[in-house]
Design an enzyme around this catalytic site. Sequence first.
Site, PDB file in Angstrom:
ATOM      1  N   GLN A 172     -30.102  36.896  -9.255  1.00  0.00           N
ATOM      2  CA  GLN A 172     -30.783  37.698  -8.242  1.00  0.00           C
ATOM      3  C   GLN A 172     -30.088  37.516  -6.895  1.00  0.00           C
ATOM      4  O   GLN A 172     -29.936  36.404  -6.415  1.00  0.00           O
ATOM      5  CB  GLN A 172     -32.236  37.248  -8.157  1.00  0.00           C
ATOM      6  CG  GLN A 172     -32.964  37.548  -6.850  1.00  0.00           C
ATOM      7  CD  GLN A 172     -33.274  39.011  -6.658  1.00  0.00           C
ATOM      8  OE1 GLN A 172     -32.396  39.777  -6.314  1.00  0.00           O
ATOM      9  NE2 GLN A 172     -34.510  39.384  -6.884  1.00  0.00           N
ATOM     10  N   GLY A 222     -54.182  46.372  -8.560  1.00  0.00           N
ATOM     11  CA  GLY A 222     -53.392  45.876  -9.670  1.00  0.00           C
ATOM     12  C   GLY A 222     -51.910  46.159  -9.441  1.00  0.00           C
ATOM     13  O   GLY A 222     -51.536  46.821  -8.479  1.00  0.00           O
ATOM     14  N   GLU A 275     -29.669  46.845  -9.619  1.00  0.00           N
ATOM     15  CA  GLU A 275     -31.050  47.244  -9.324  1.00  0.00           C
ATOM     16  C   GLU A 275     -31.440  46.831  -7.912  1.00  0.00           C
ATOM     17  O   GLU A 275     -32.016  47.600  -7.155  1.00  0.00           O
ATOM     18  CB  GLU A 275     -31.991  46.607 -10.352  1.00  0.00           C
ATOM     19  CG  GLU A 275     -33.471  46.717 -10.013  1.00  0.00           C
ATOM     20  CD  GLU A 275     -34.001  48.136 -10.176  1.00  0.00           C
ATOM     21  OE1 GLU A 275     -35.175  48.359  -9.849  1.00  0.00           O
ATOM     22  OE2 GLU A 275     -33.242  49.006 -10.620  1.00  0.00           O
ATOM     23  N   ASN A 276     -31.110  45.605  -7.531  1.00  0.00           N
ATOM     24  CA  ASN A 276     -31.525  45.122  -6.228  1.00  0.00           C
ATOM     25  C   ASN A 276     -30.711  45.724  -5.098  1.00  0.00           C
ATOM     26  O   ASN A 276     -31.235  45.979  -4.015  1.00  0.00           O
ATOM     27  CB  ASN A 276     -31.453  43.589  -6.189  1.00  0.00           C
ATOM     28  CG  ASN A 276     -32.651  42.960  -6.855  1.00  0.00           C
ATOM     29  OD1 ASN A 276     -33.716  42.880  -6.287  1.00  0.00           O
ATOM     30  ND2 ASN A 276     -32.483  42.548  -8.105  1.00  0.00           N
ATOM     31  N   ARG A 333     -31.124  38.600  -3.916  1.00  0.00           N
ATOM     32  CA  ARG A 333     -32.018  38.403  -2.766  1.00  0.00           C
ATOM     33  C   ARG A 333     -32.434  36.945  -2.688  1.00  0.00           C
ATOM     34  O   ARG A 333     -32.853  36.347  -3.675  1.00  0.00           O
ATOM     35  CB  ARG A 333     -33.252  39.293  -2.907  1.00  0.00           C
ATOM     36  CG  ARG A 333     -34.312  39.009  -1.851  1.00  0.00           C
ATOM     37  CD  ARG A 333     -35.444  40.008  -1.876  1.00  0.00           C
ATOM     38  NE  ARG A 333     -35.033  41.280  -1.334  1.00  0.00           N
ATOM     39  CZ  ARG A 333     -34.903  41.530  -0.039  1.00  0.00           C
ATOM     40  NH1 ARG A 333     -35.116  40.577   0.833  1.00  0.00           N
ATOM     41  NH2 ARG A 333     -34.535  42.724   0.367  1.00  0.00           N
ATOM     42  N   GLY A 369     -37.680  43.069 -10.082  1.00  0.00           N
ATOM     43  CA  GLY A 369     -39.084  43.003  -9.721  1.00  0.00           C
ATOM     44  C   GLY A 369     -39.547  41.640  -9.257  1.00  0.00           C
ATOM     45  O   GLY A 369     -40.750  41.347  -9.293  1.00  0.00           O
ATOM     46  N   GLU A 370     -38.596  40.789  -8.798  1.00  0.00           N
ATOM     47  CA  GLU A 370     -39.012  39.449  -8.354  1.00  0.00           C
ATOM     48  C   GLU A 370     -40.003  39.533  -7.204  1.00  0.00           C
ATOM     49  O   GLU A 370     -40.938  38.739  -7.122  1.00  0.00           O
ATOM     50  CB  GLU A 370     -37.800  38.620  -7.931  1.00  0.00           C
ATOM     51  CG  GLU A 370     -38.183  37.207  -7.501  1.00  0.00           C
ATOM     52  CD  GLU A 370     -36.988  36.320  -7.171  1.00  0.00           C
ATOM     53  OE1 GLU A 370     -37.188  35.318  -6.464  1.00  0.00           O
ATOM     54  OE2 GLU A 370     -35.864  36.643  -7.613  1.00  0.00           O
ATOM     55  N   ARG A 371     -39.851  40.482  -6.304  1.00  0.00           N
ATOM     56  CA  ARG A 371     -40.776  40.625  -5.174  1.00  0.00           C
ATOM     57  C   ARG A 371     -42.194  40.908  -5.680  1.00  0.00           C
ATOM     58  O   ARG A 371     -43.171  40.334  -5.201  1.00  0.00           O
ATOM     59  CB  ARG A 371     -40.287  41.742  -4.250  1.00  0.00           C
ATOM     60  CG  ARG A 371     -41.163  41.991  -3.035  1.00  0.00           C
ATOM     61  CD  ARG A 371     -40.466  42.956  -2.069  1.00  0.00           C
ATOM     62  NE  ARG A 371     -41.328  43.273  -0.939  1.00  0.00           N
ATOM     63  CZ  ARG A 371     -42.123  44.316  -0.868  1.00  0.00           C
ATOM     64  NH1 ARG A 371     -42.182  45.174  -1.884  1.00  0.00           N
ATOM     65  NH2 ARG A 371     -42.873  44.544   0.197  1.00  0.00           N
ATOM     66  N   ARG A 372     -42.295  41.799  -6.678  1.00  0.00           N
ATOM     67  CA  ARG A 372     -43.605  42.125  -7.254  1.00  0.00           C
ATOM     68  C   ARG A 372     -44.205  40.912  -7.965  1.00  0.00           C
ATOM     69  O   ARG A 372     -45.417  40.674  -7.930  1.00  0.00           O
ATOM     70  CB  ARG A 372     -43.465  43.305  -8.210  1.00  0.00           C
ATOM     71  CG  ARG A 372     -43.461  44.671  -7.534  1.00  0.00           C
ATOM     72  CD  ARG A 372     -42.972  45.764  -8.462  1.00  0.00           C
ATOM     73  NE  ARG A 372     -41.519  45.828  -8.482  1.00  0.00           N
ATOM     74  CZ  ARG A 372     -40.806  46.265  -9.504  1.00  0.00           C
ATOM     75  NH1 ARG A 372     -41.416  46.672 -10.608  1.00  0.00           N
ATOM     76  NH2 ARG A 372     -39.494  46.298  -9.436  1.00  0.00           N
TER      77      ARG A 372
END
Length: 300
Positions: A57, A78, A132-133, A59, A98-101
């Site tokens: 990742q 949700g 993606e990031n 970020r 999706g690490e932020r999510r």
Amino acid sequence: MDRKSNSAKTNTGLGKGLGALLGDSQYSVLAANSSARVKADANTNIHIDAIEVNPGQPRVDFDEDALNELAQSIKAYGLIQPITVRPIENGRYQIISGERRWRASKLAGLTEIPAFVRSVDEVQSIQMALVENIQREDLNAIEIAVSYRRLLDECDLTQDELCAKVGKEKTTVVNYLRLLKLSQEVQIAVRDKKISMGHARSIVGFEDFDIQNKMLAEILEKGLSVRDTERLAKNIAEEVKPRKKSRIKLSDEVEHFRKDLSVKFSTRVGITKDPSGKGKITIPFASEMELKQLMELLSE
């Protein structure tokens, strides 16, 4: 709701990274709100503690206020968009995107979250995470540069292939990669947005880190604009430009000697000398045969 992830892509380069990598059918698993696509590769709920971050990742900085805001939205509605993971050992999963999510969901107190499970190898996972990031997150300039470098080195991409995957012009990619030639102090200033990419382009023209750091200090102290920094770089370049050693005119005796050597070796011999009396004699040759001839003549 993760507004960045769901915002419309007005830039034609955005959103094409994973499509180029995986093809439209596989890229569709990242679109969480399309029921037709979800049927093709349905998501599942995974215990949040069974998920770990991806070391690929790019970020490293997550804004706490933005995470808390997203966490409040997740508490209320949700997690609308599932994250994407890959299975690893012992029933655990590693985040592809999706690490932020995922972080916000933990803050929101969720014990399970929806995720798309993708079976991909390590290189594919790194590619997917990086591309993606780069496309979907607001990375700082240094994180983008590191991501580009990793795609080139770890995923064995050419610059042209990299440009195609991230939807950027080659000059843009090259400008980001050049940031990695900056000193650590200057990179931190770029990362923290204390100076712009425009400032950095002027600084990176100098390989000497001491010069780079002095420029950074002057930019910050005086609040120099990009144009001011360009002028500063020009002045410094004039100061550090290596001065040519002055040569003195050859005496008639030495010039006559030079001409005799040129005749003897059938090539234009050069003799240079500086004021201290140091100098050199050069005897050029144009082929292996001429070199052997010179060697024979010098051995006589």
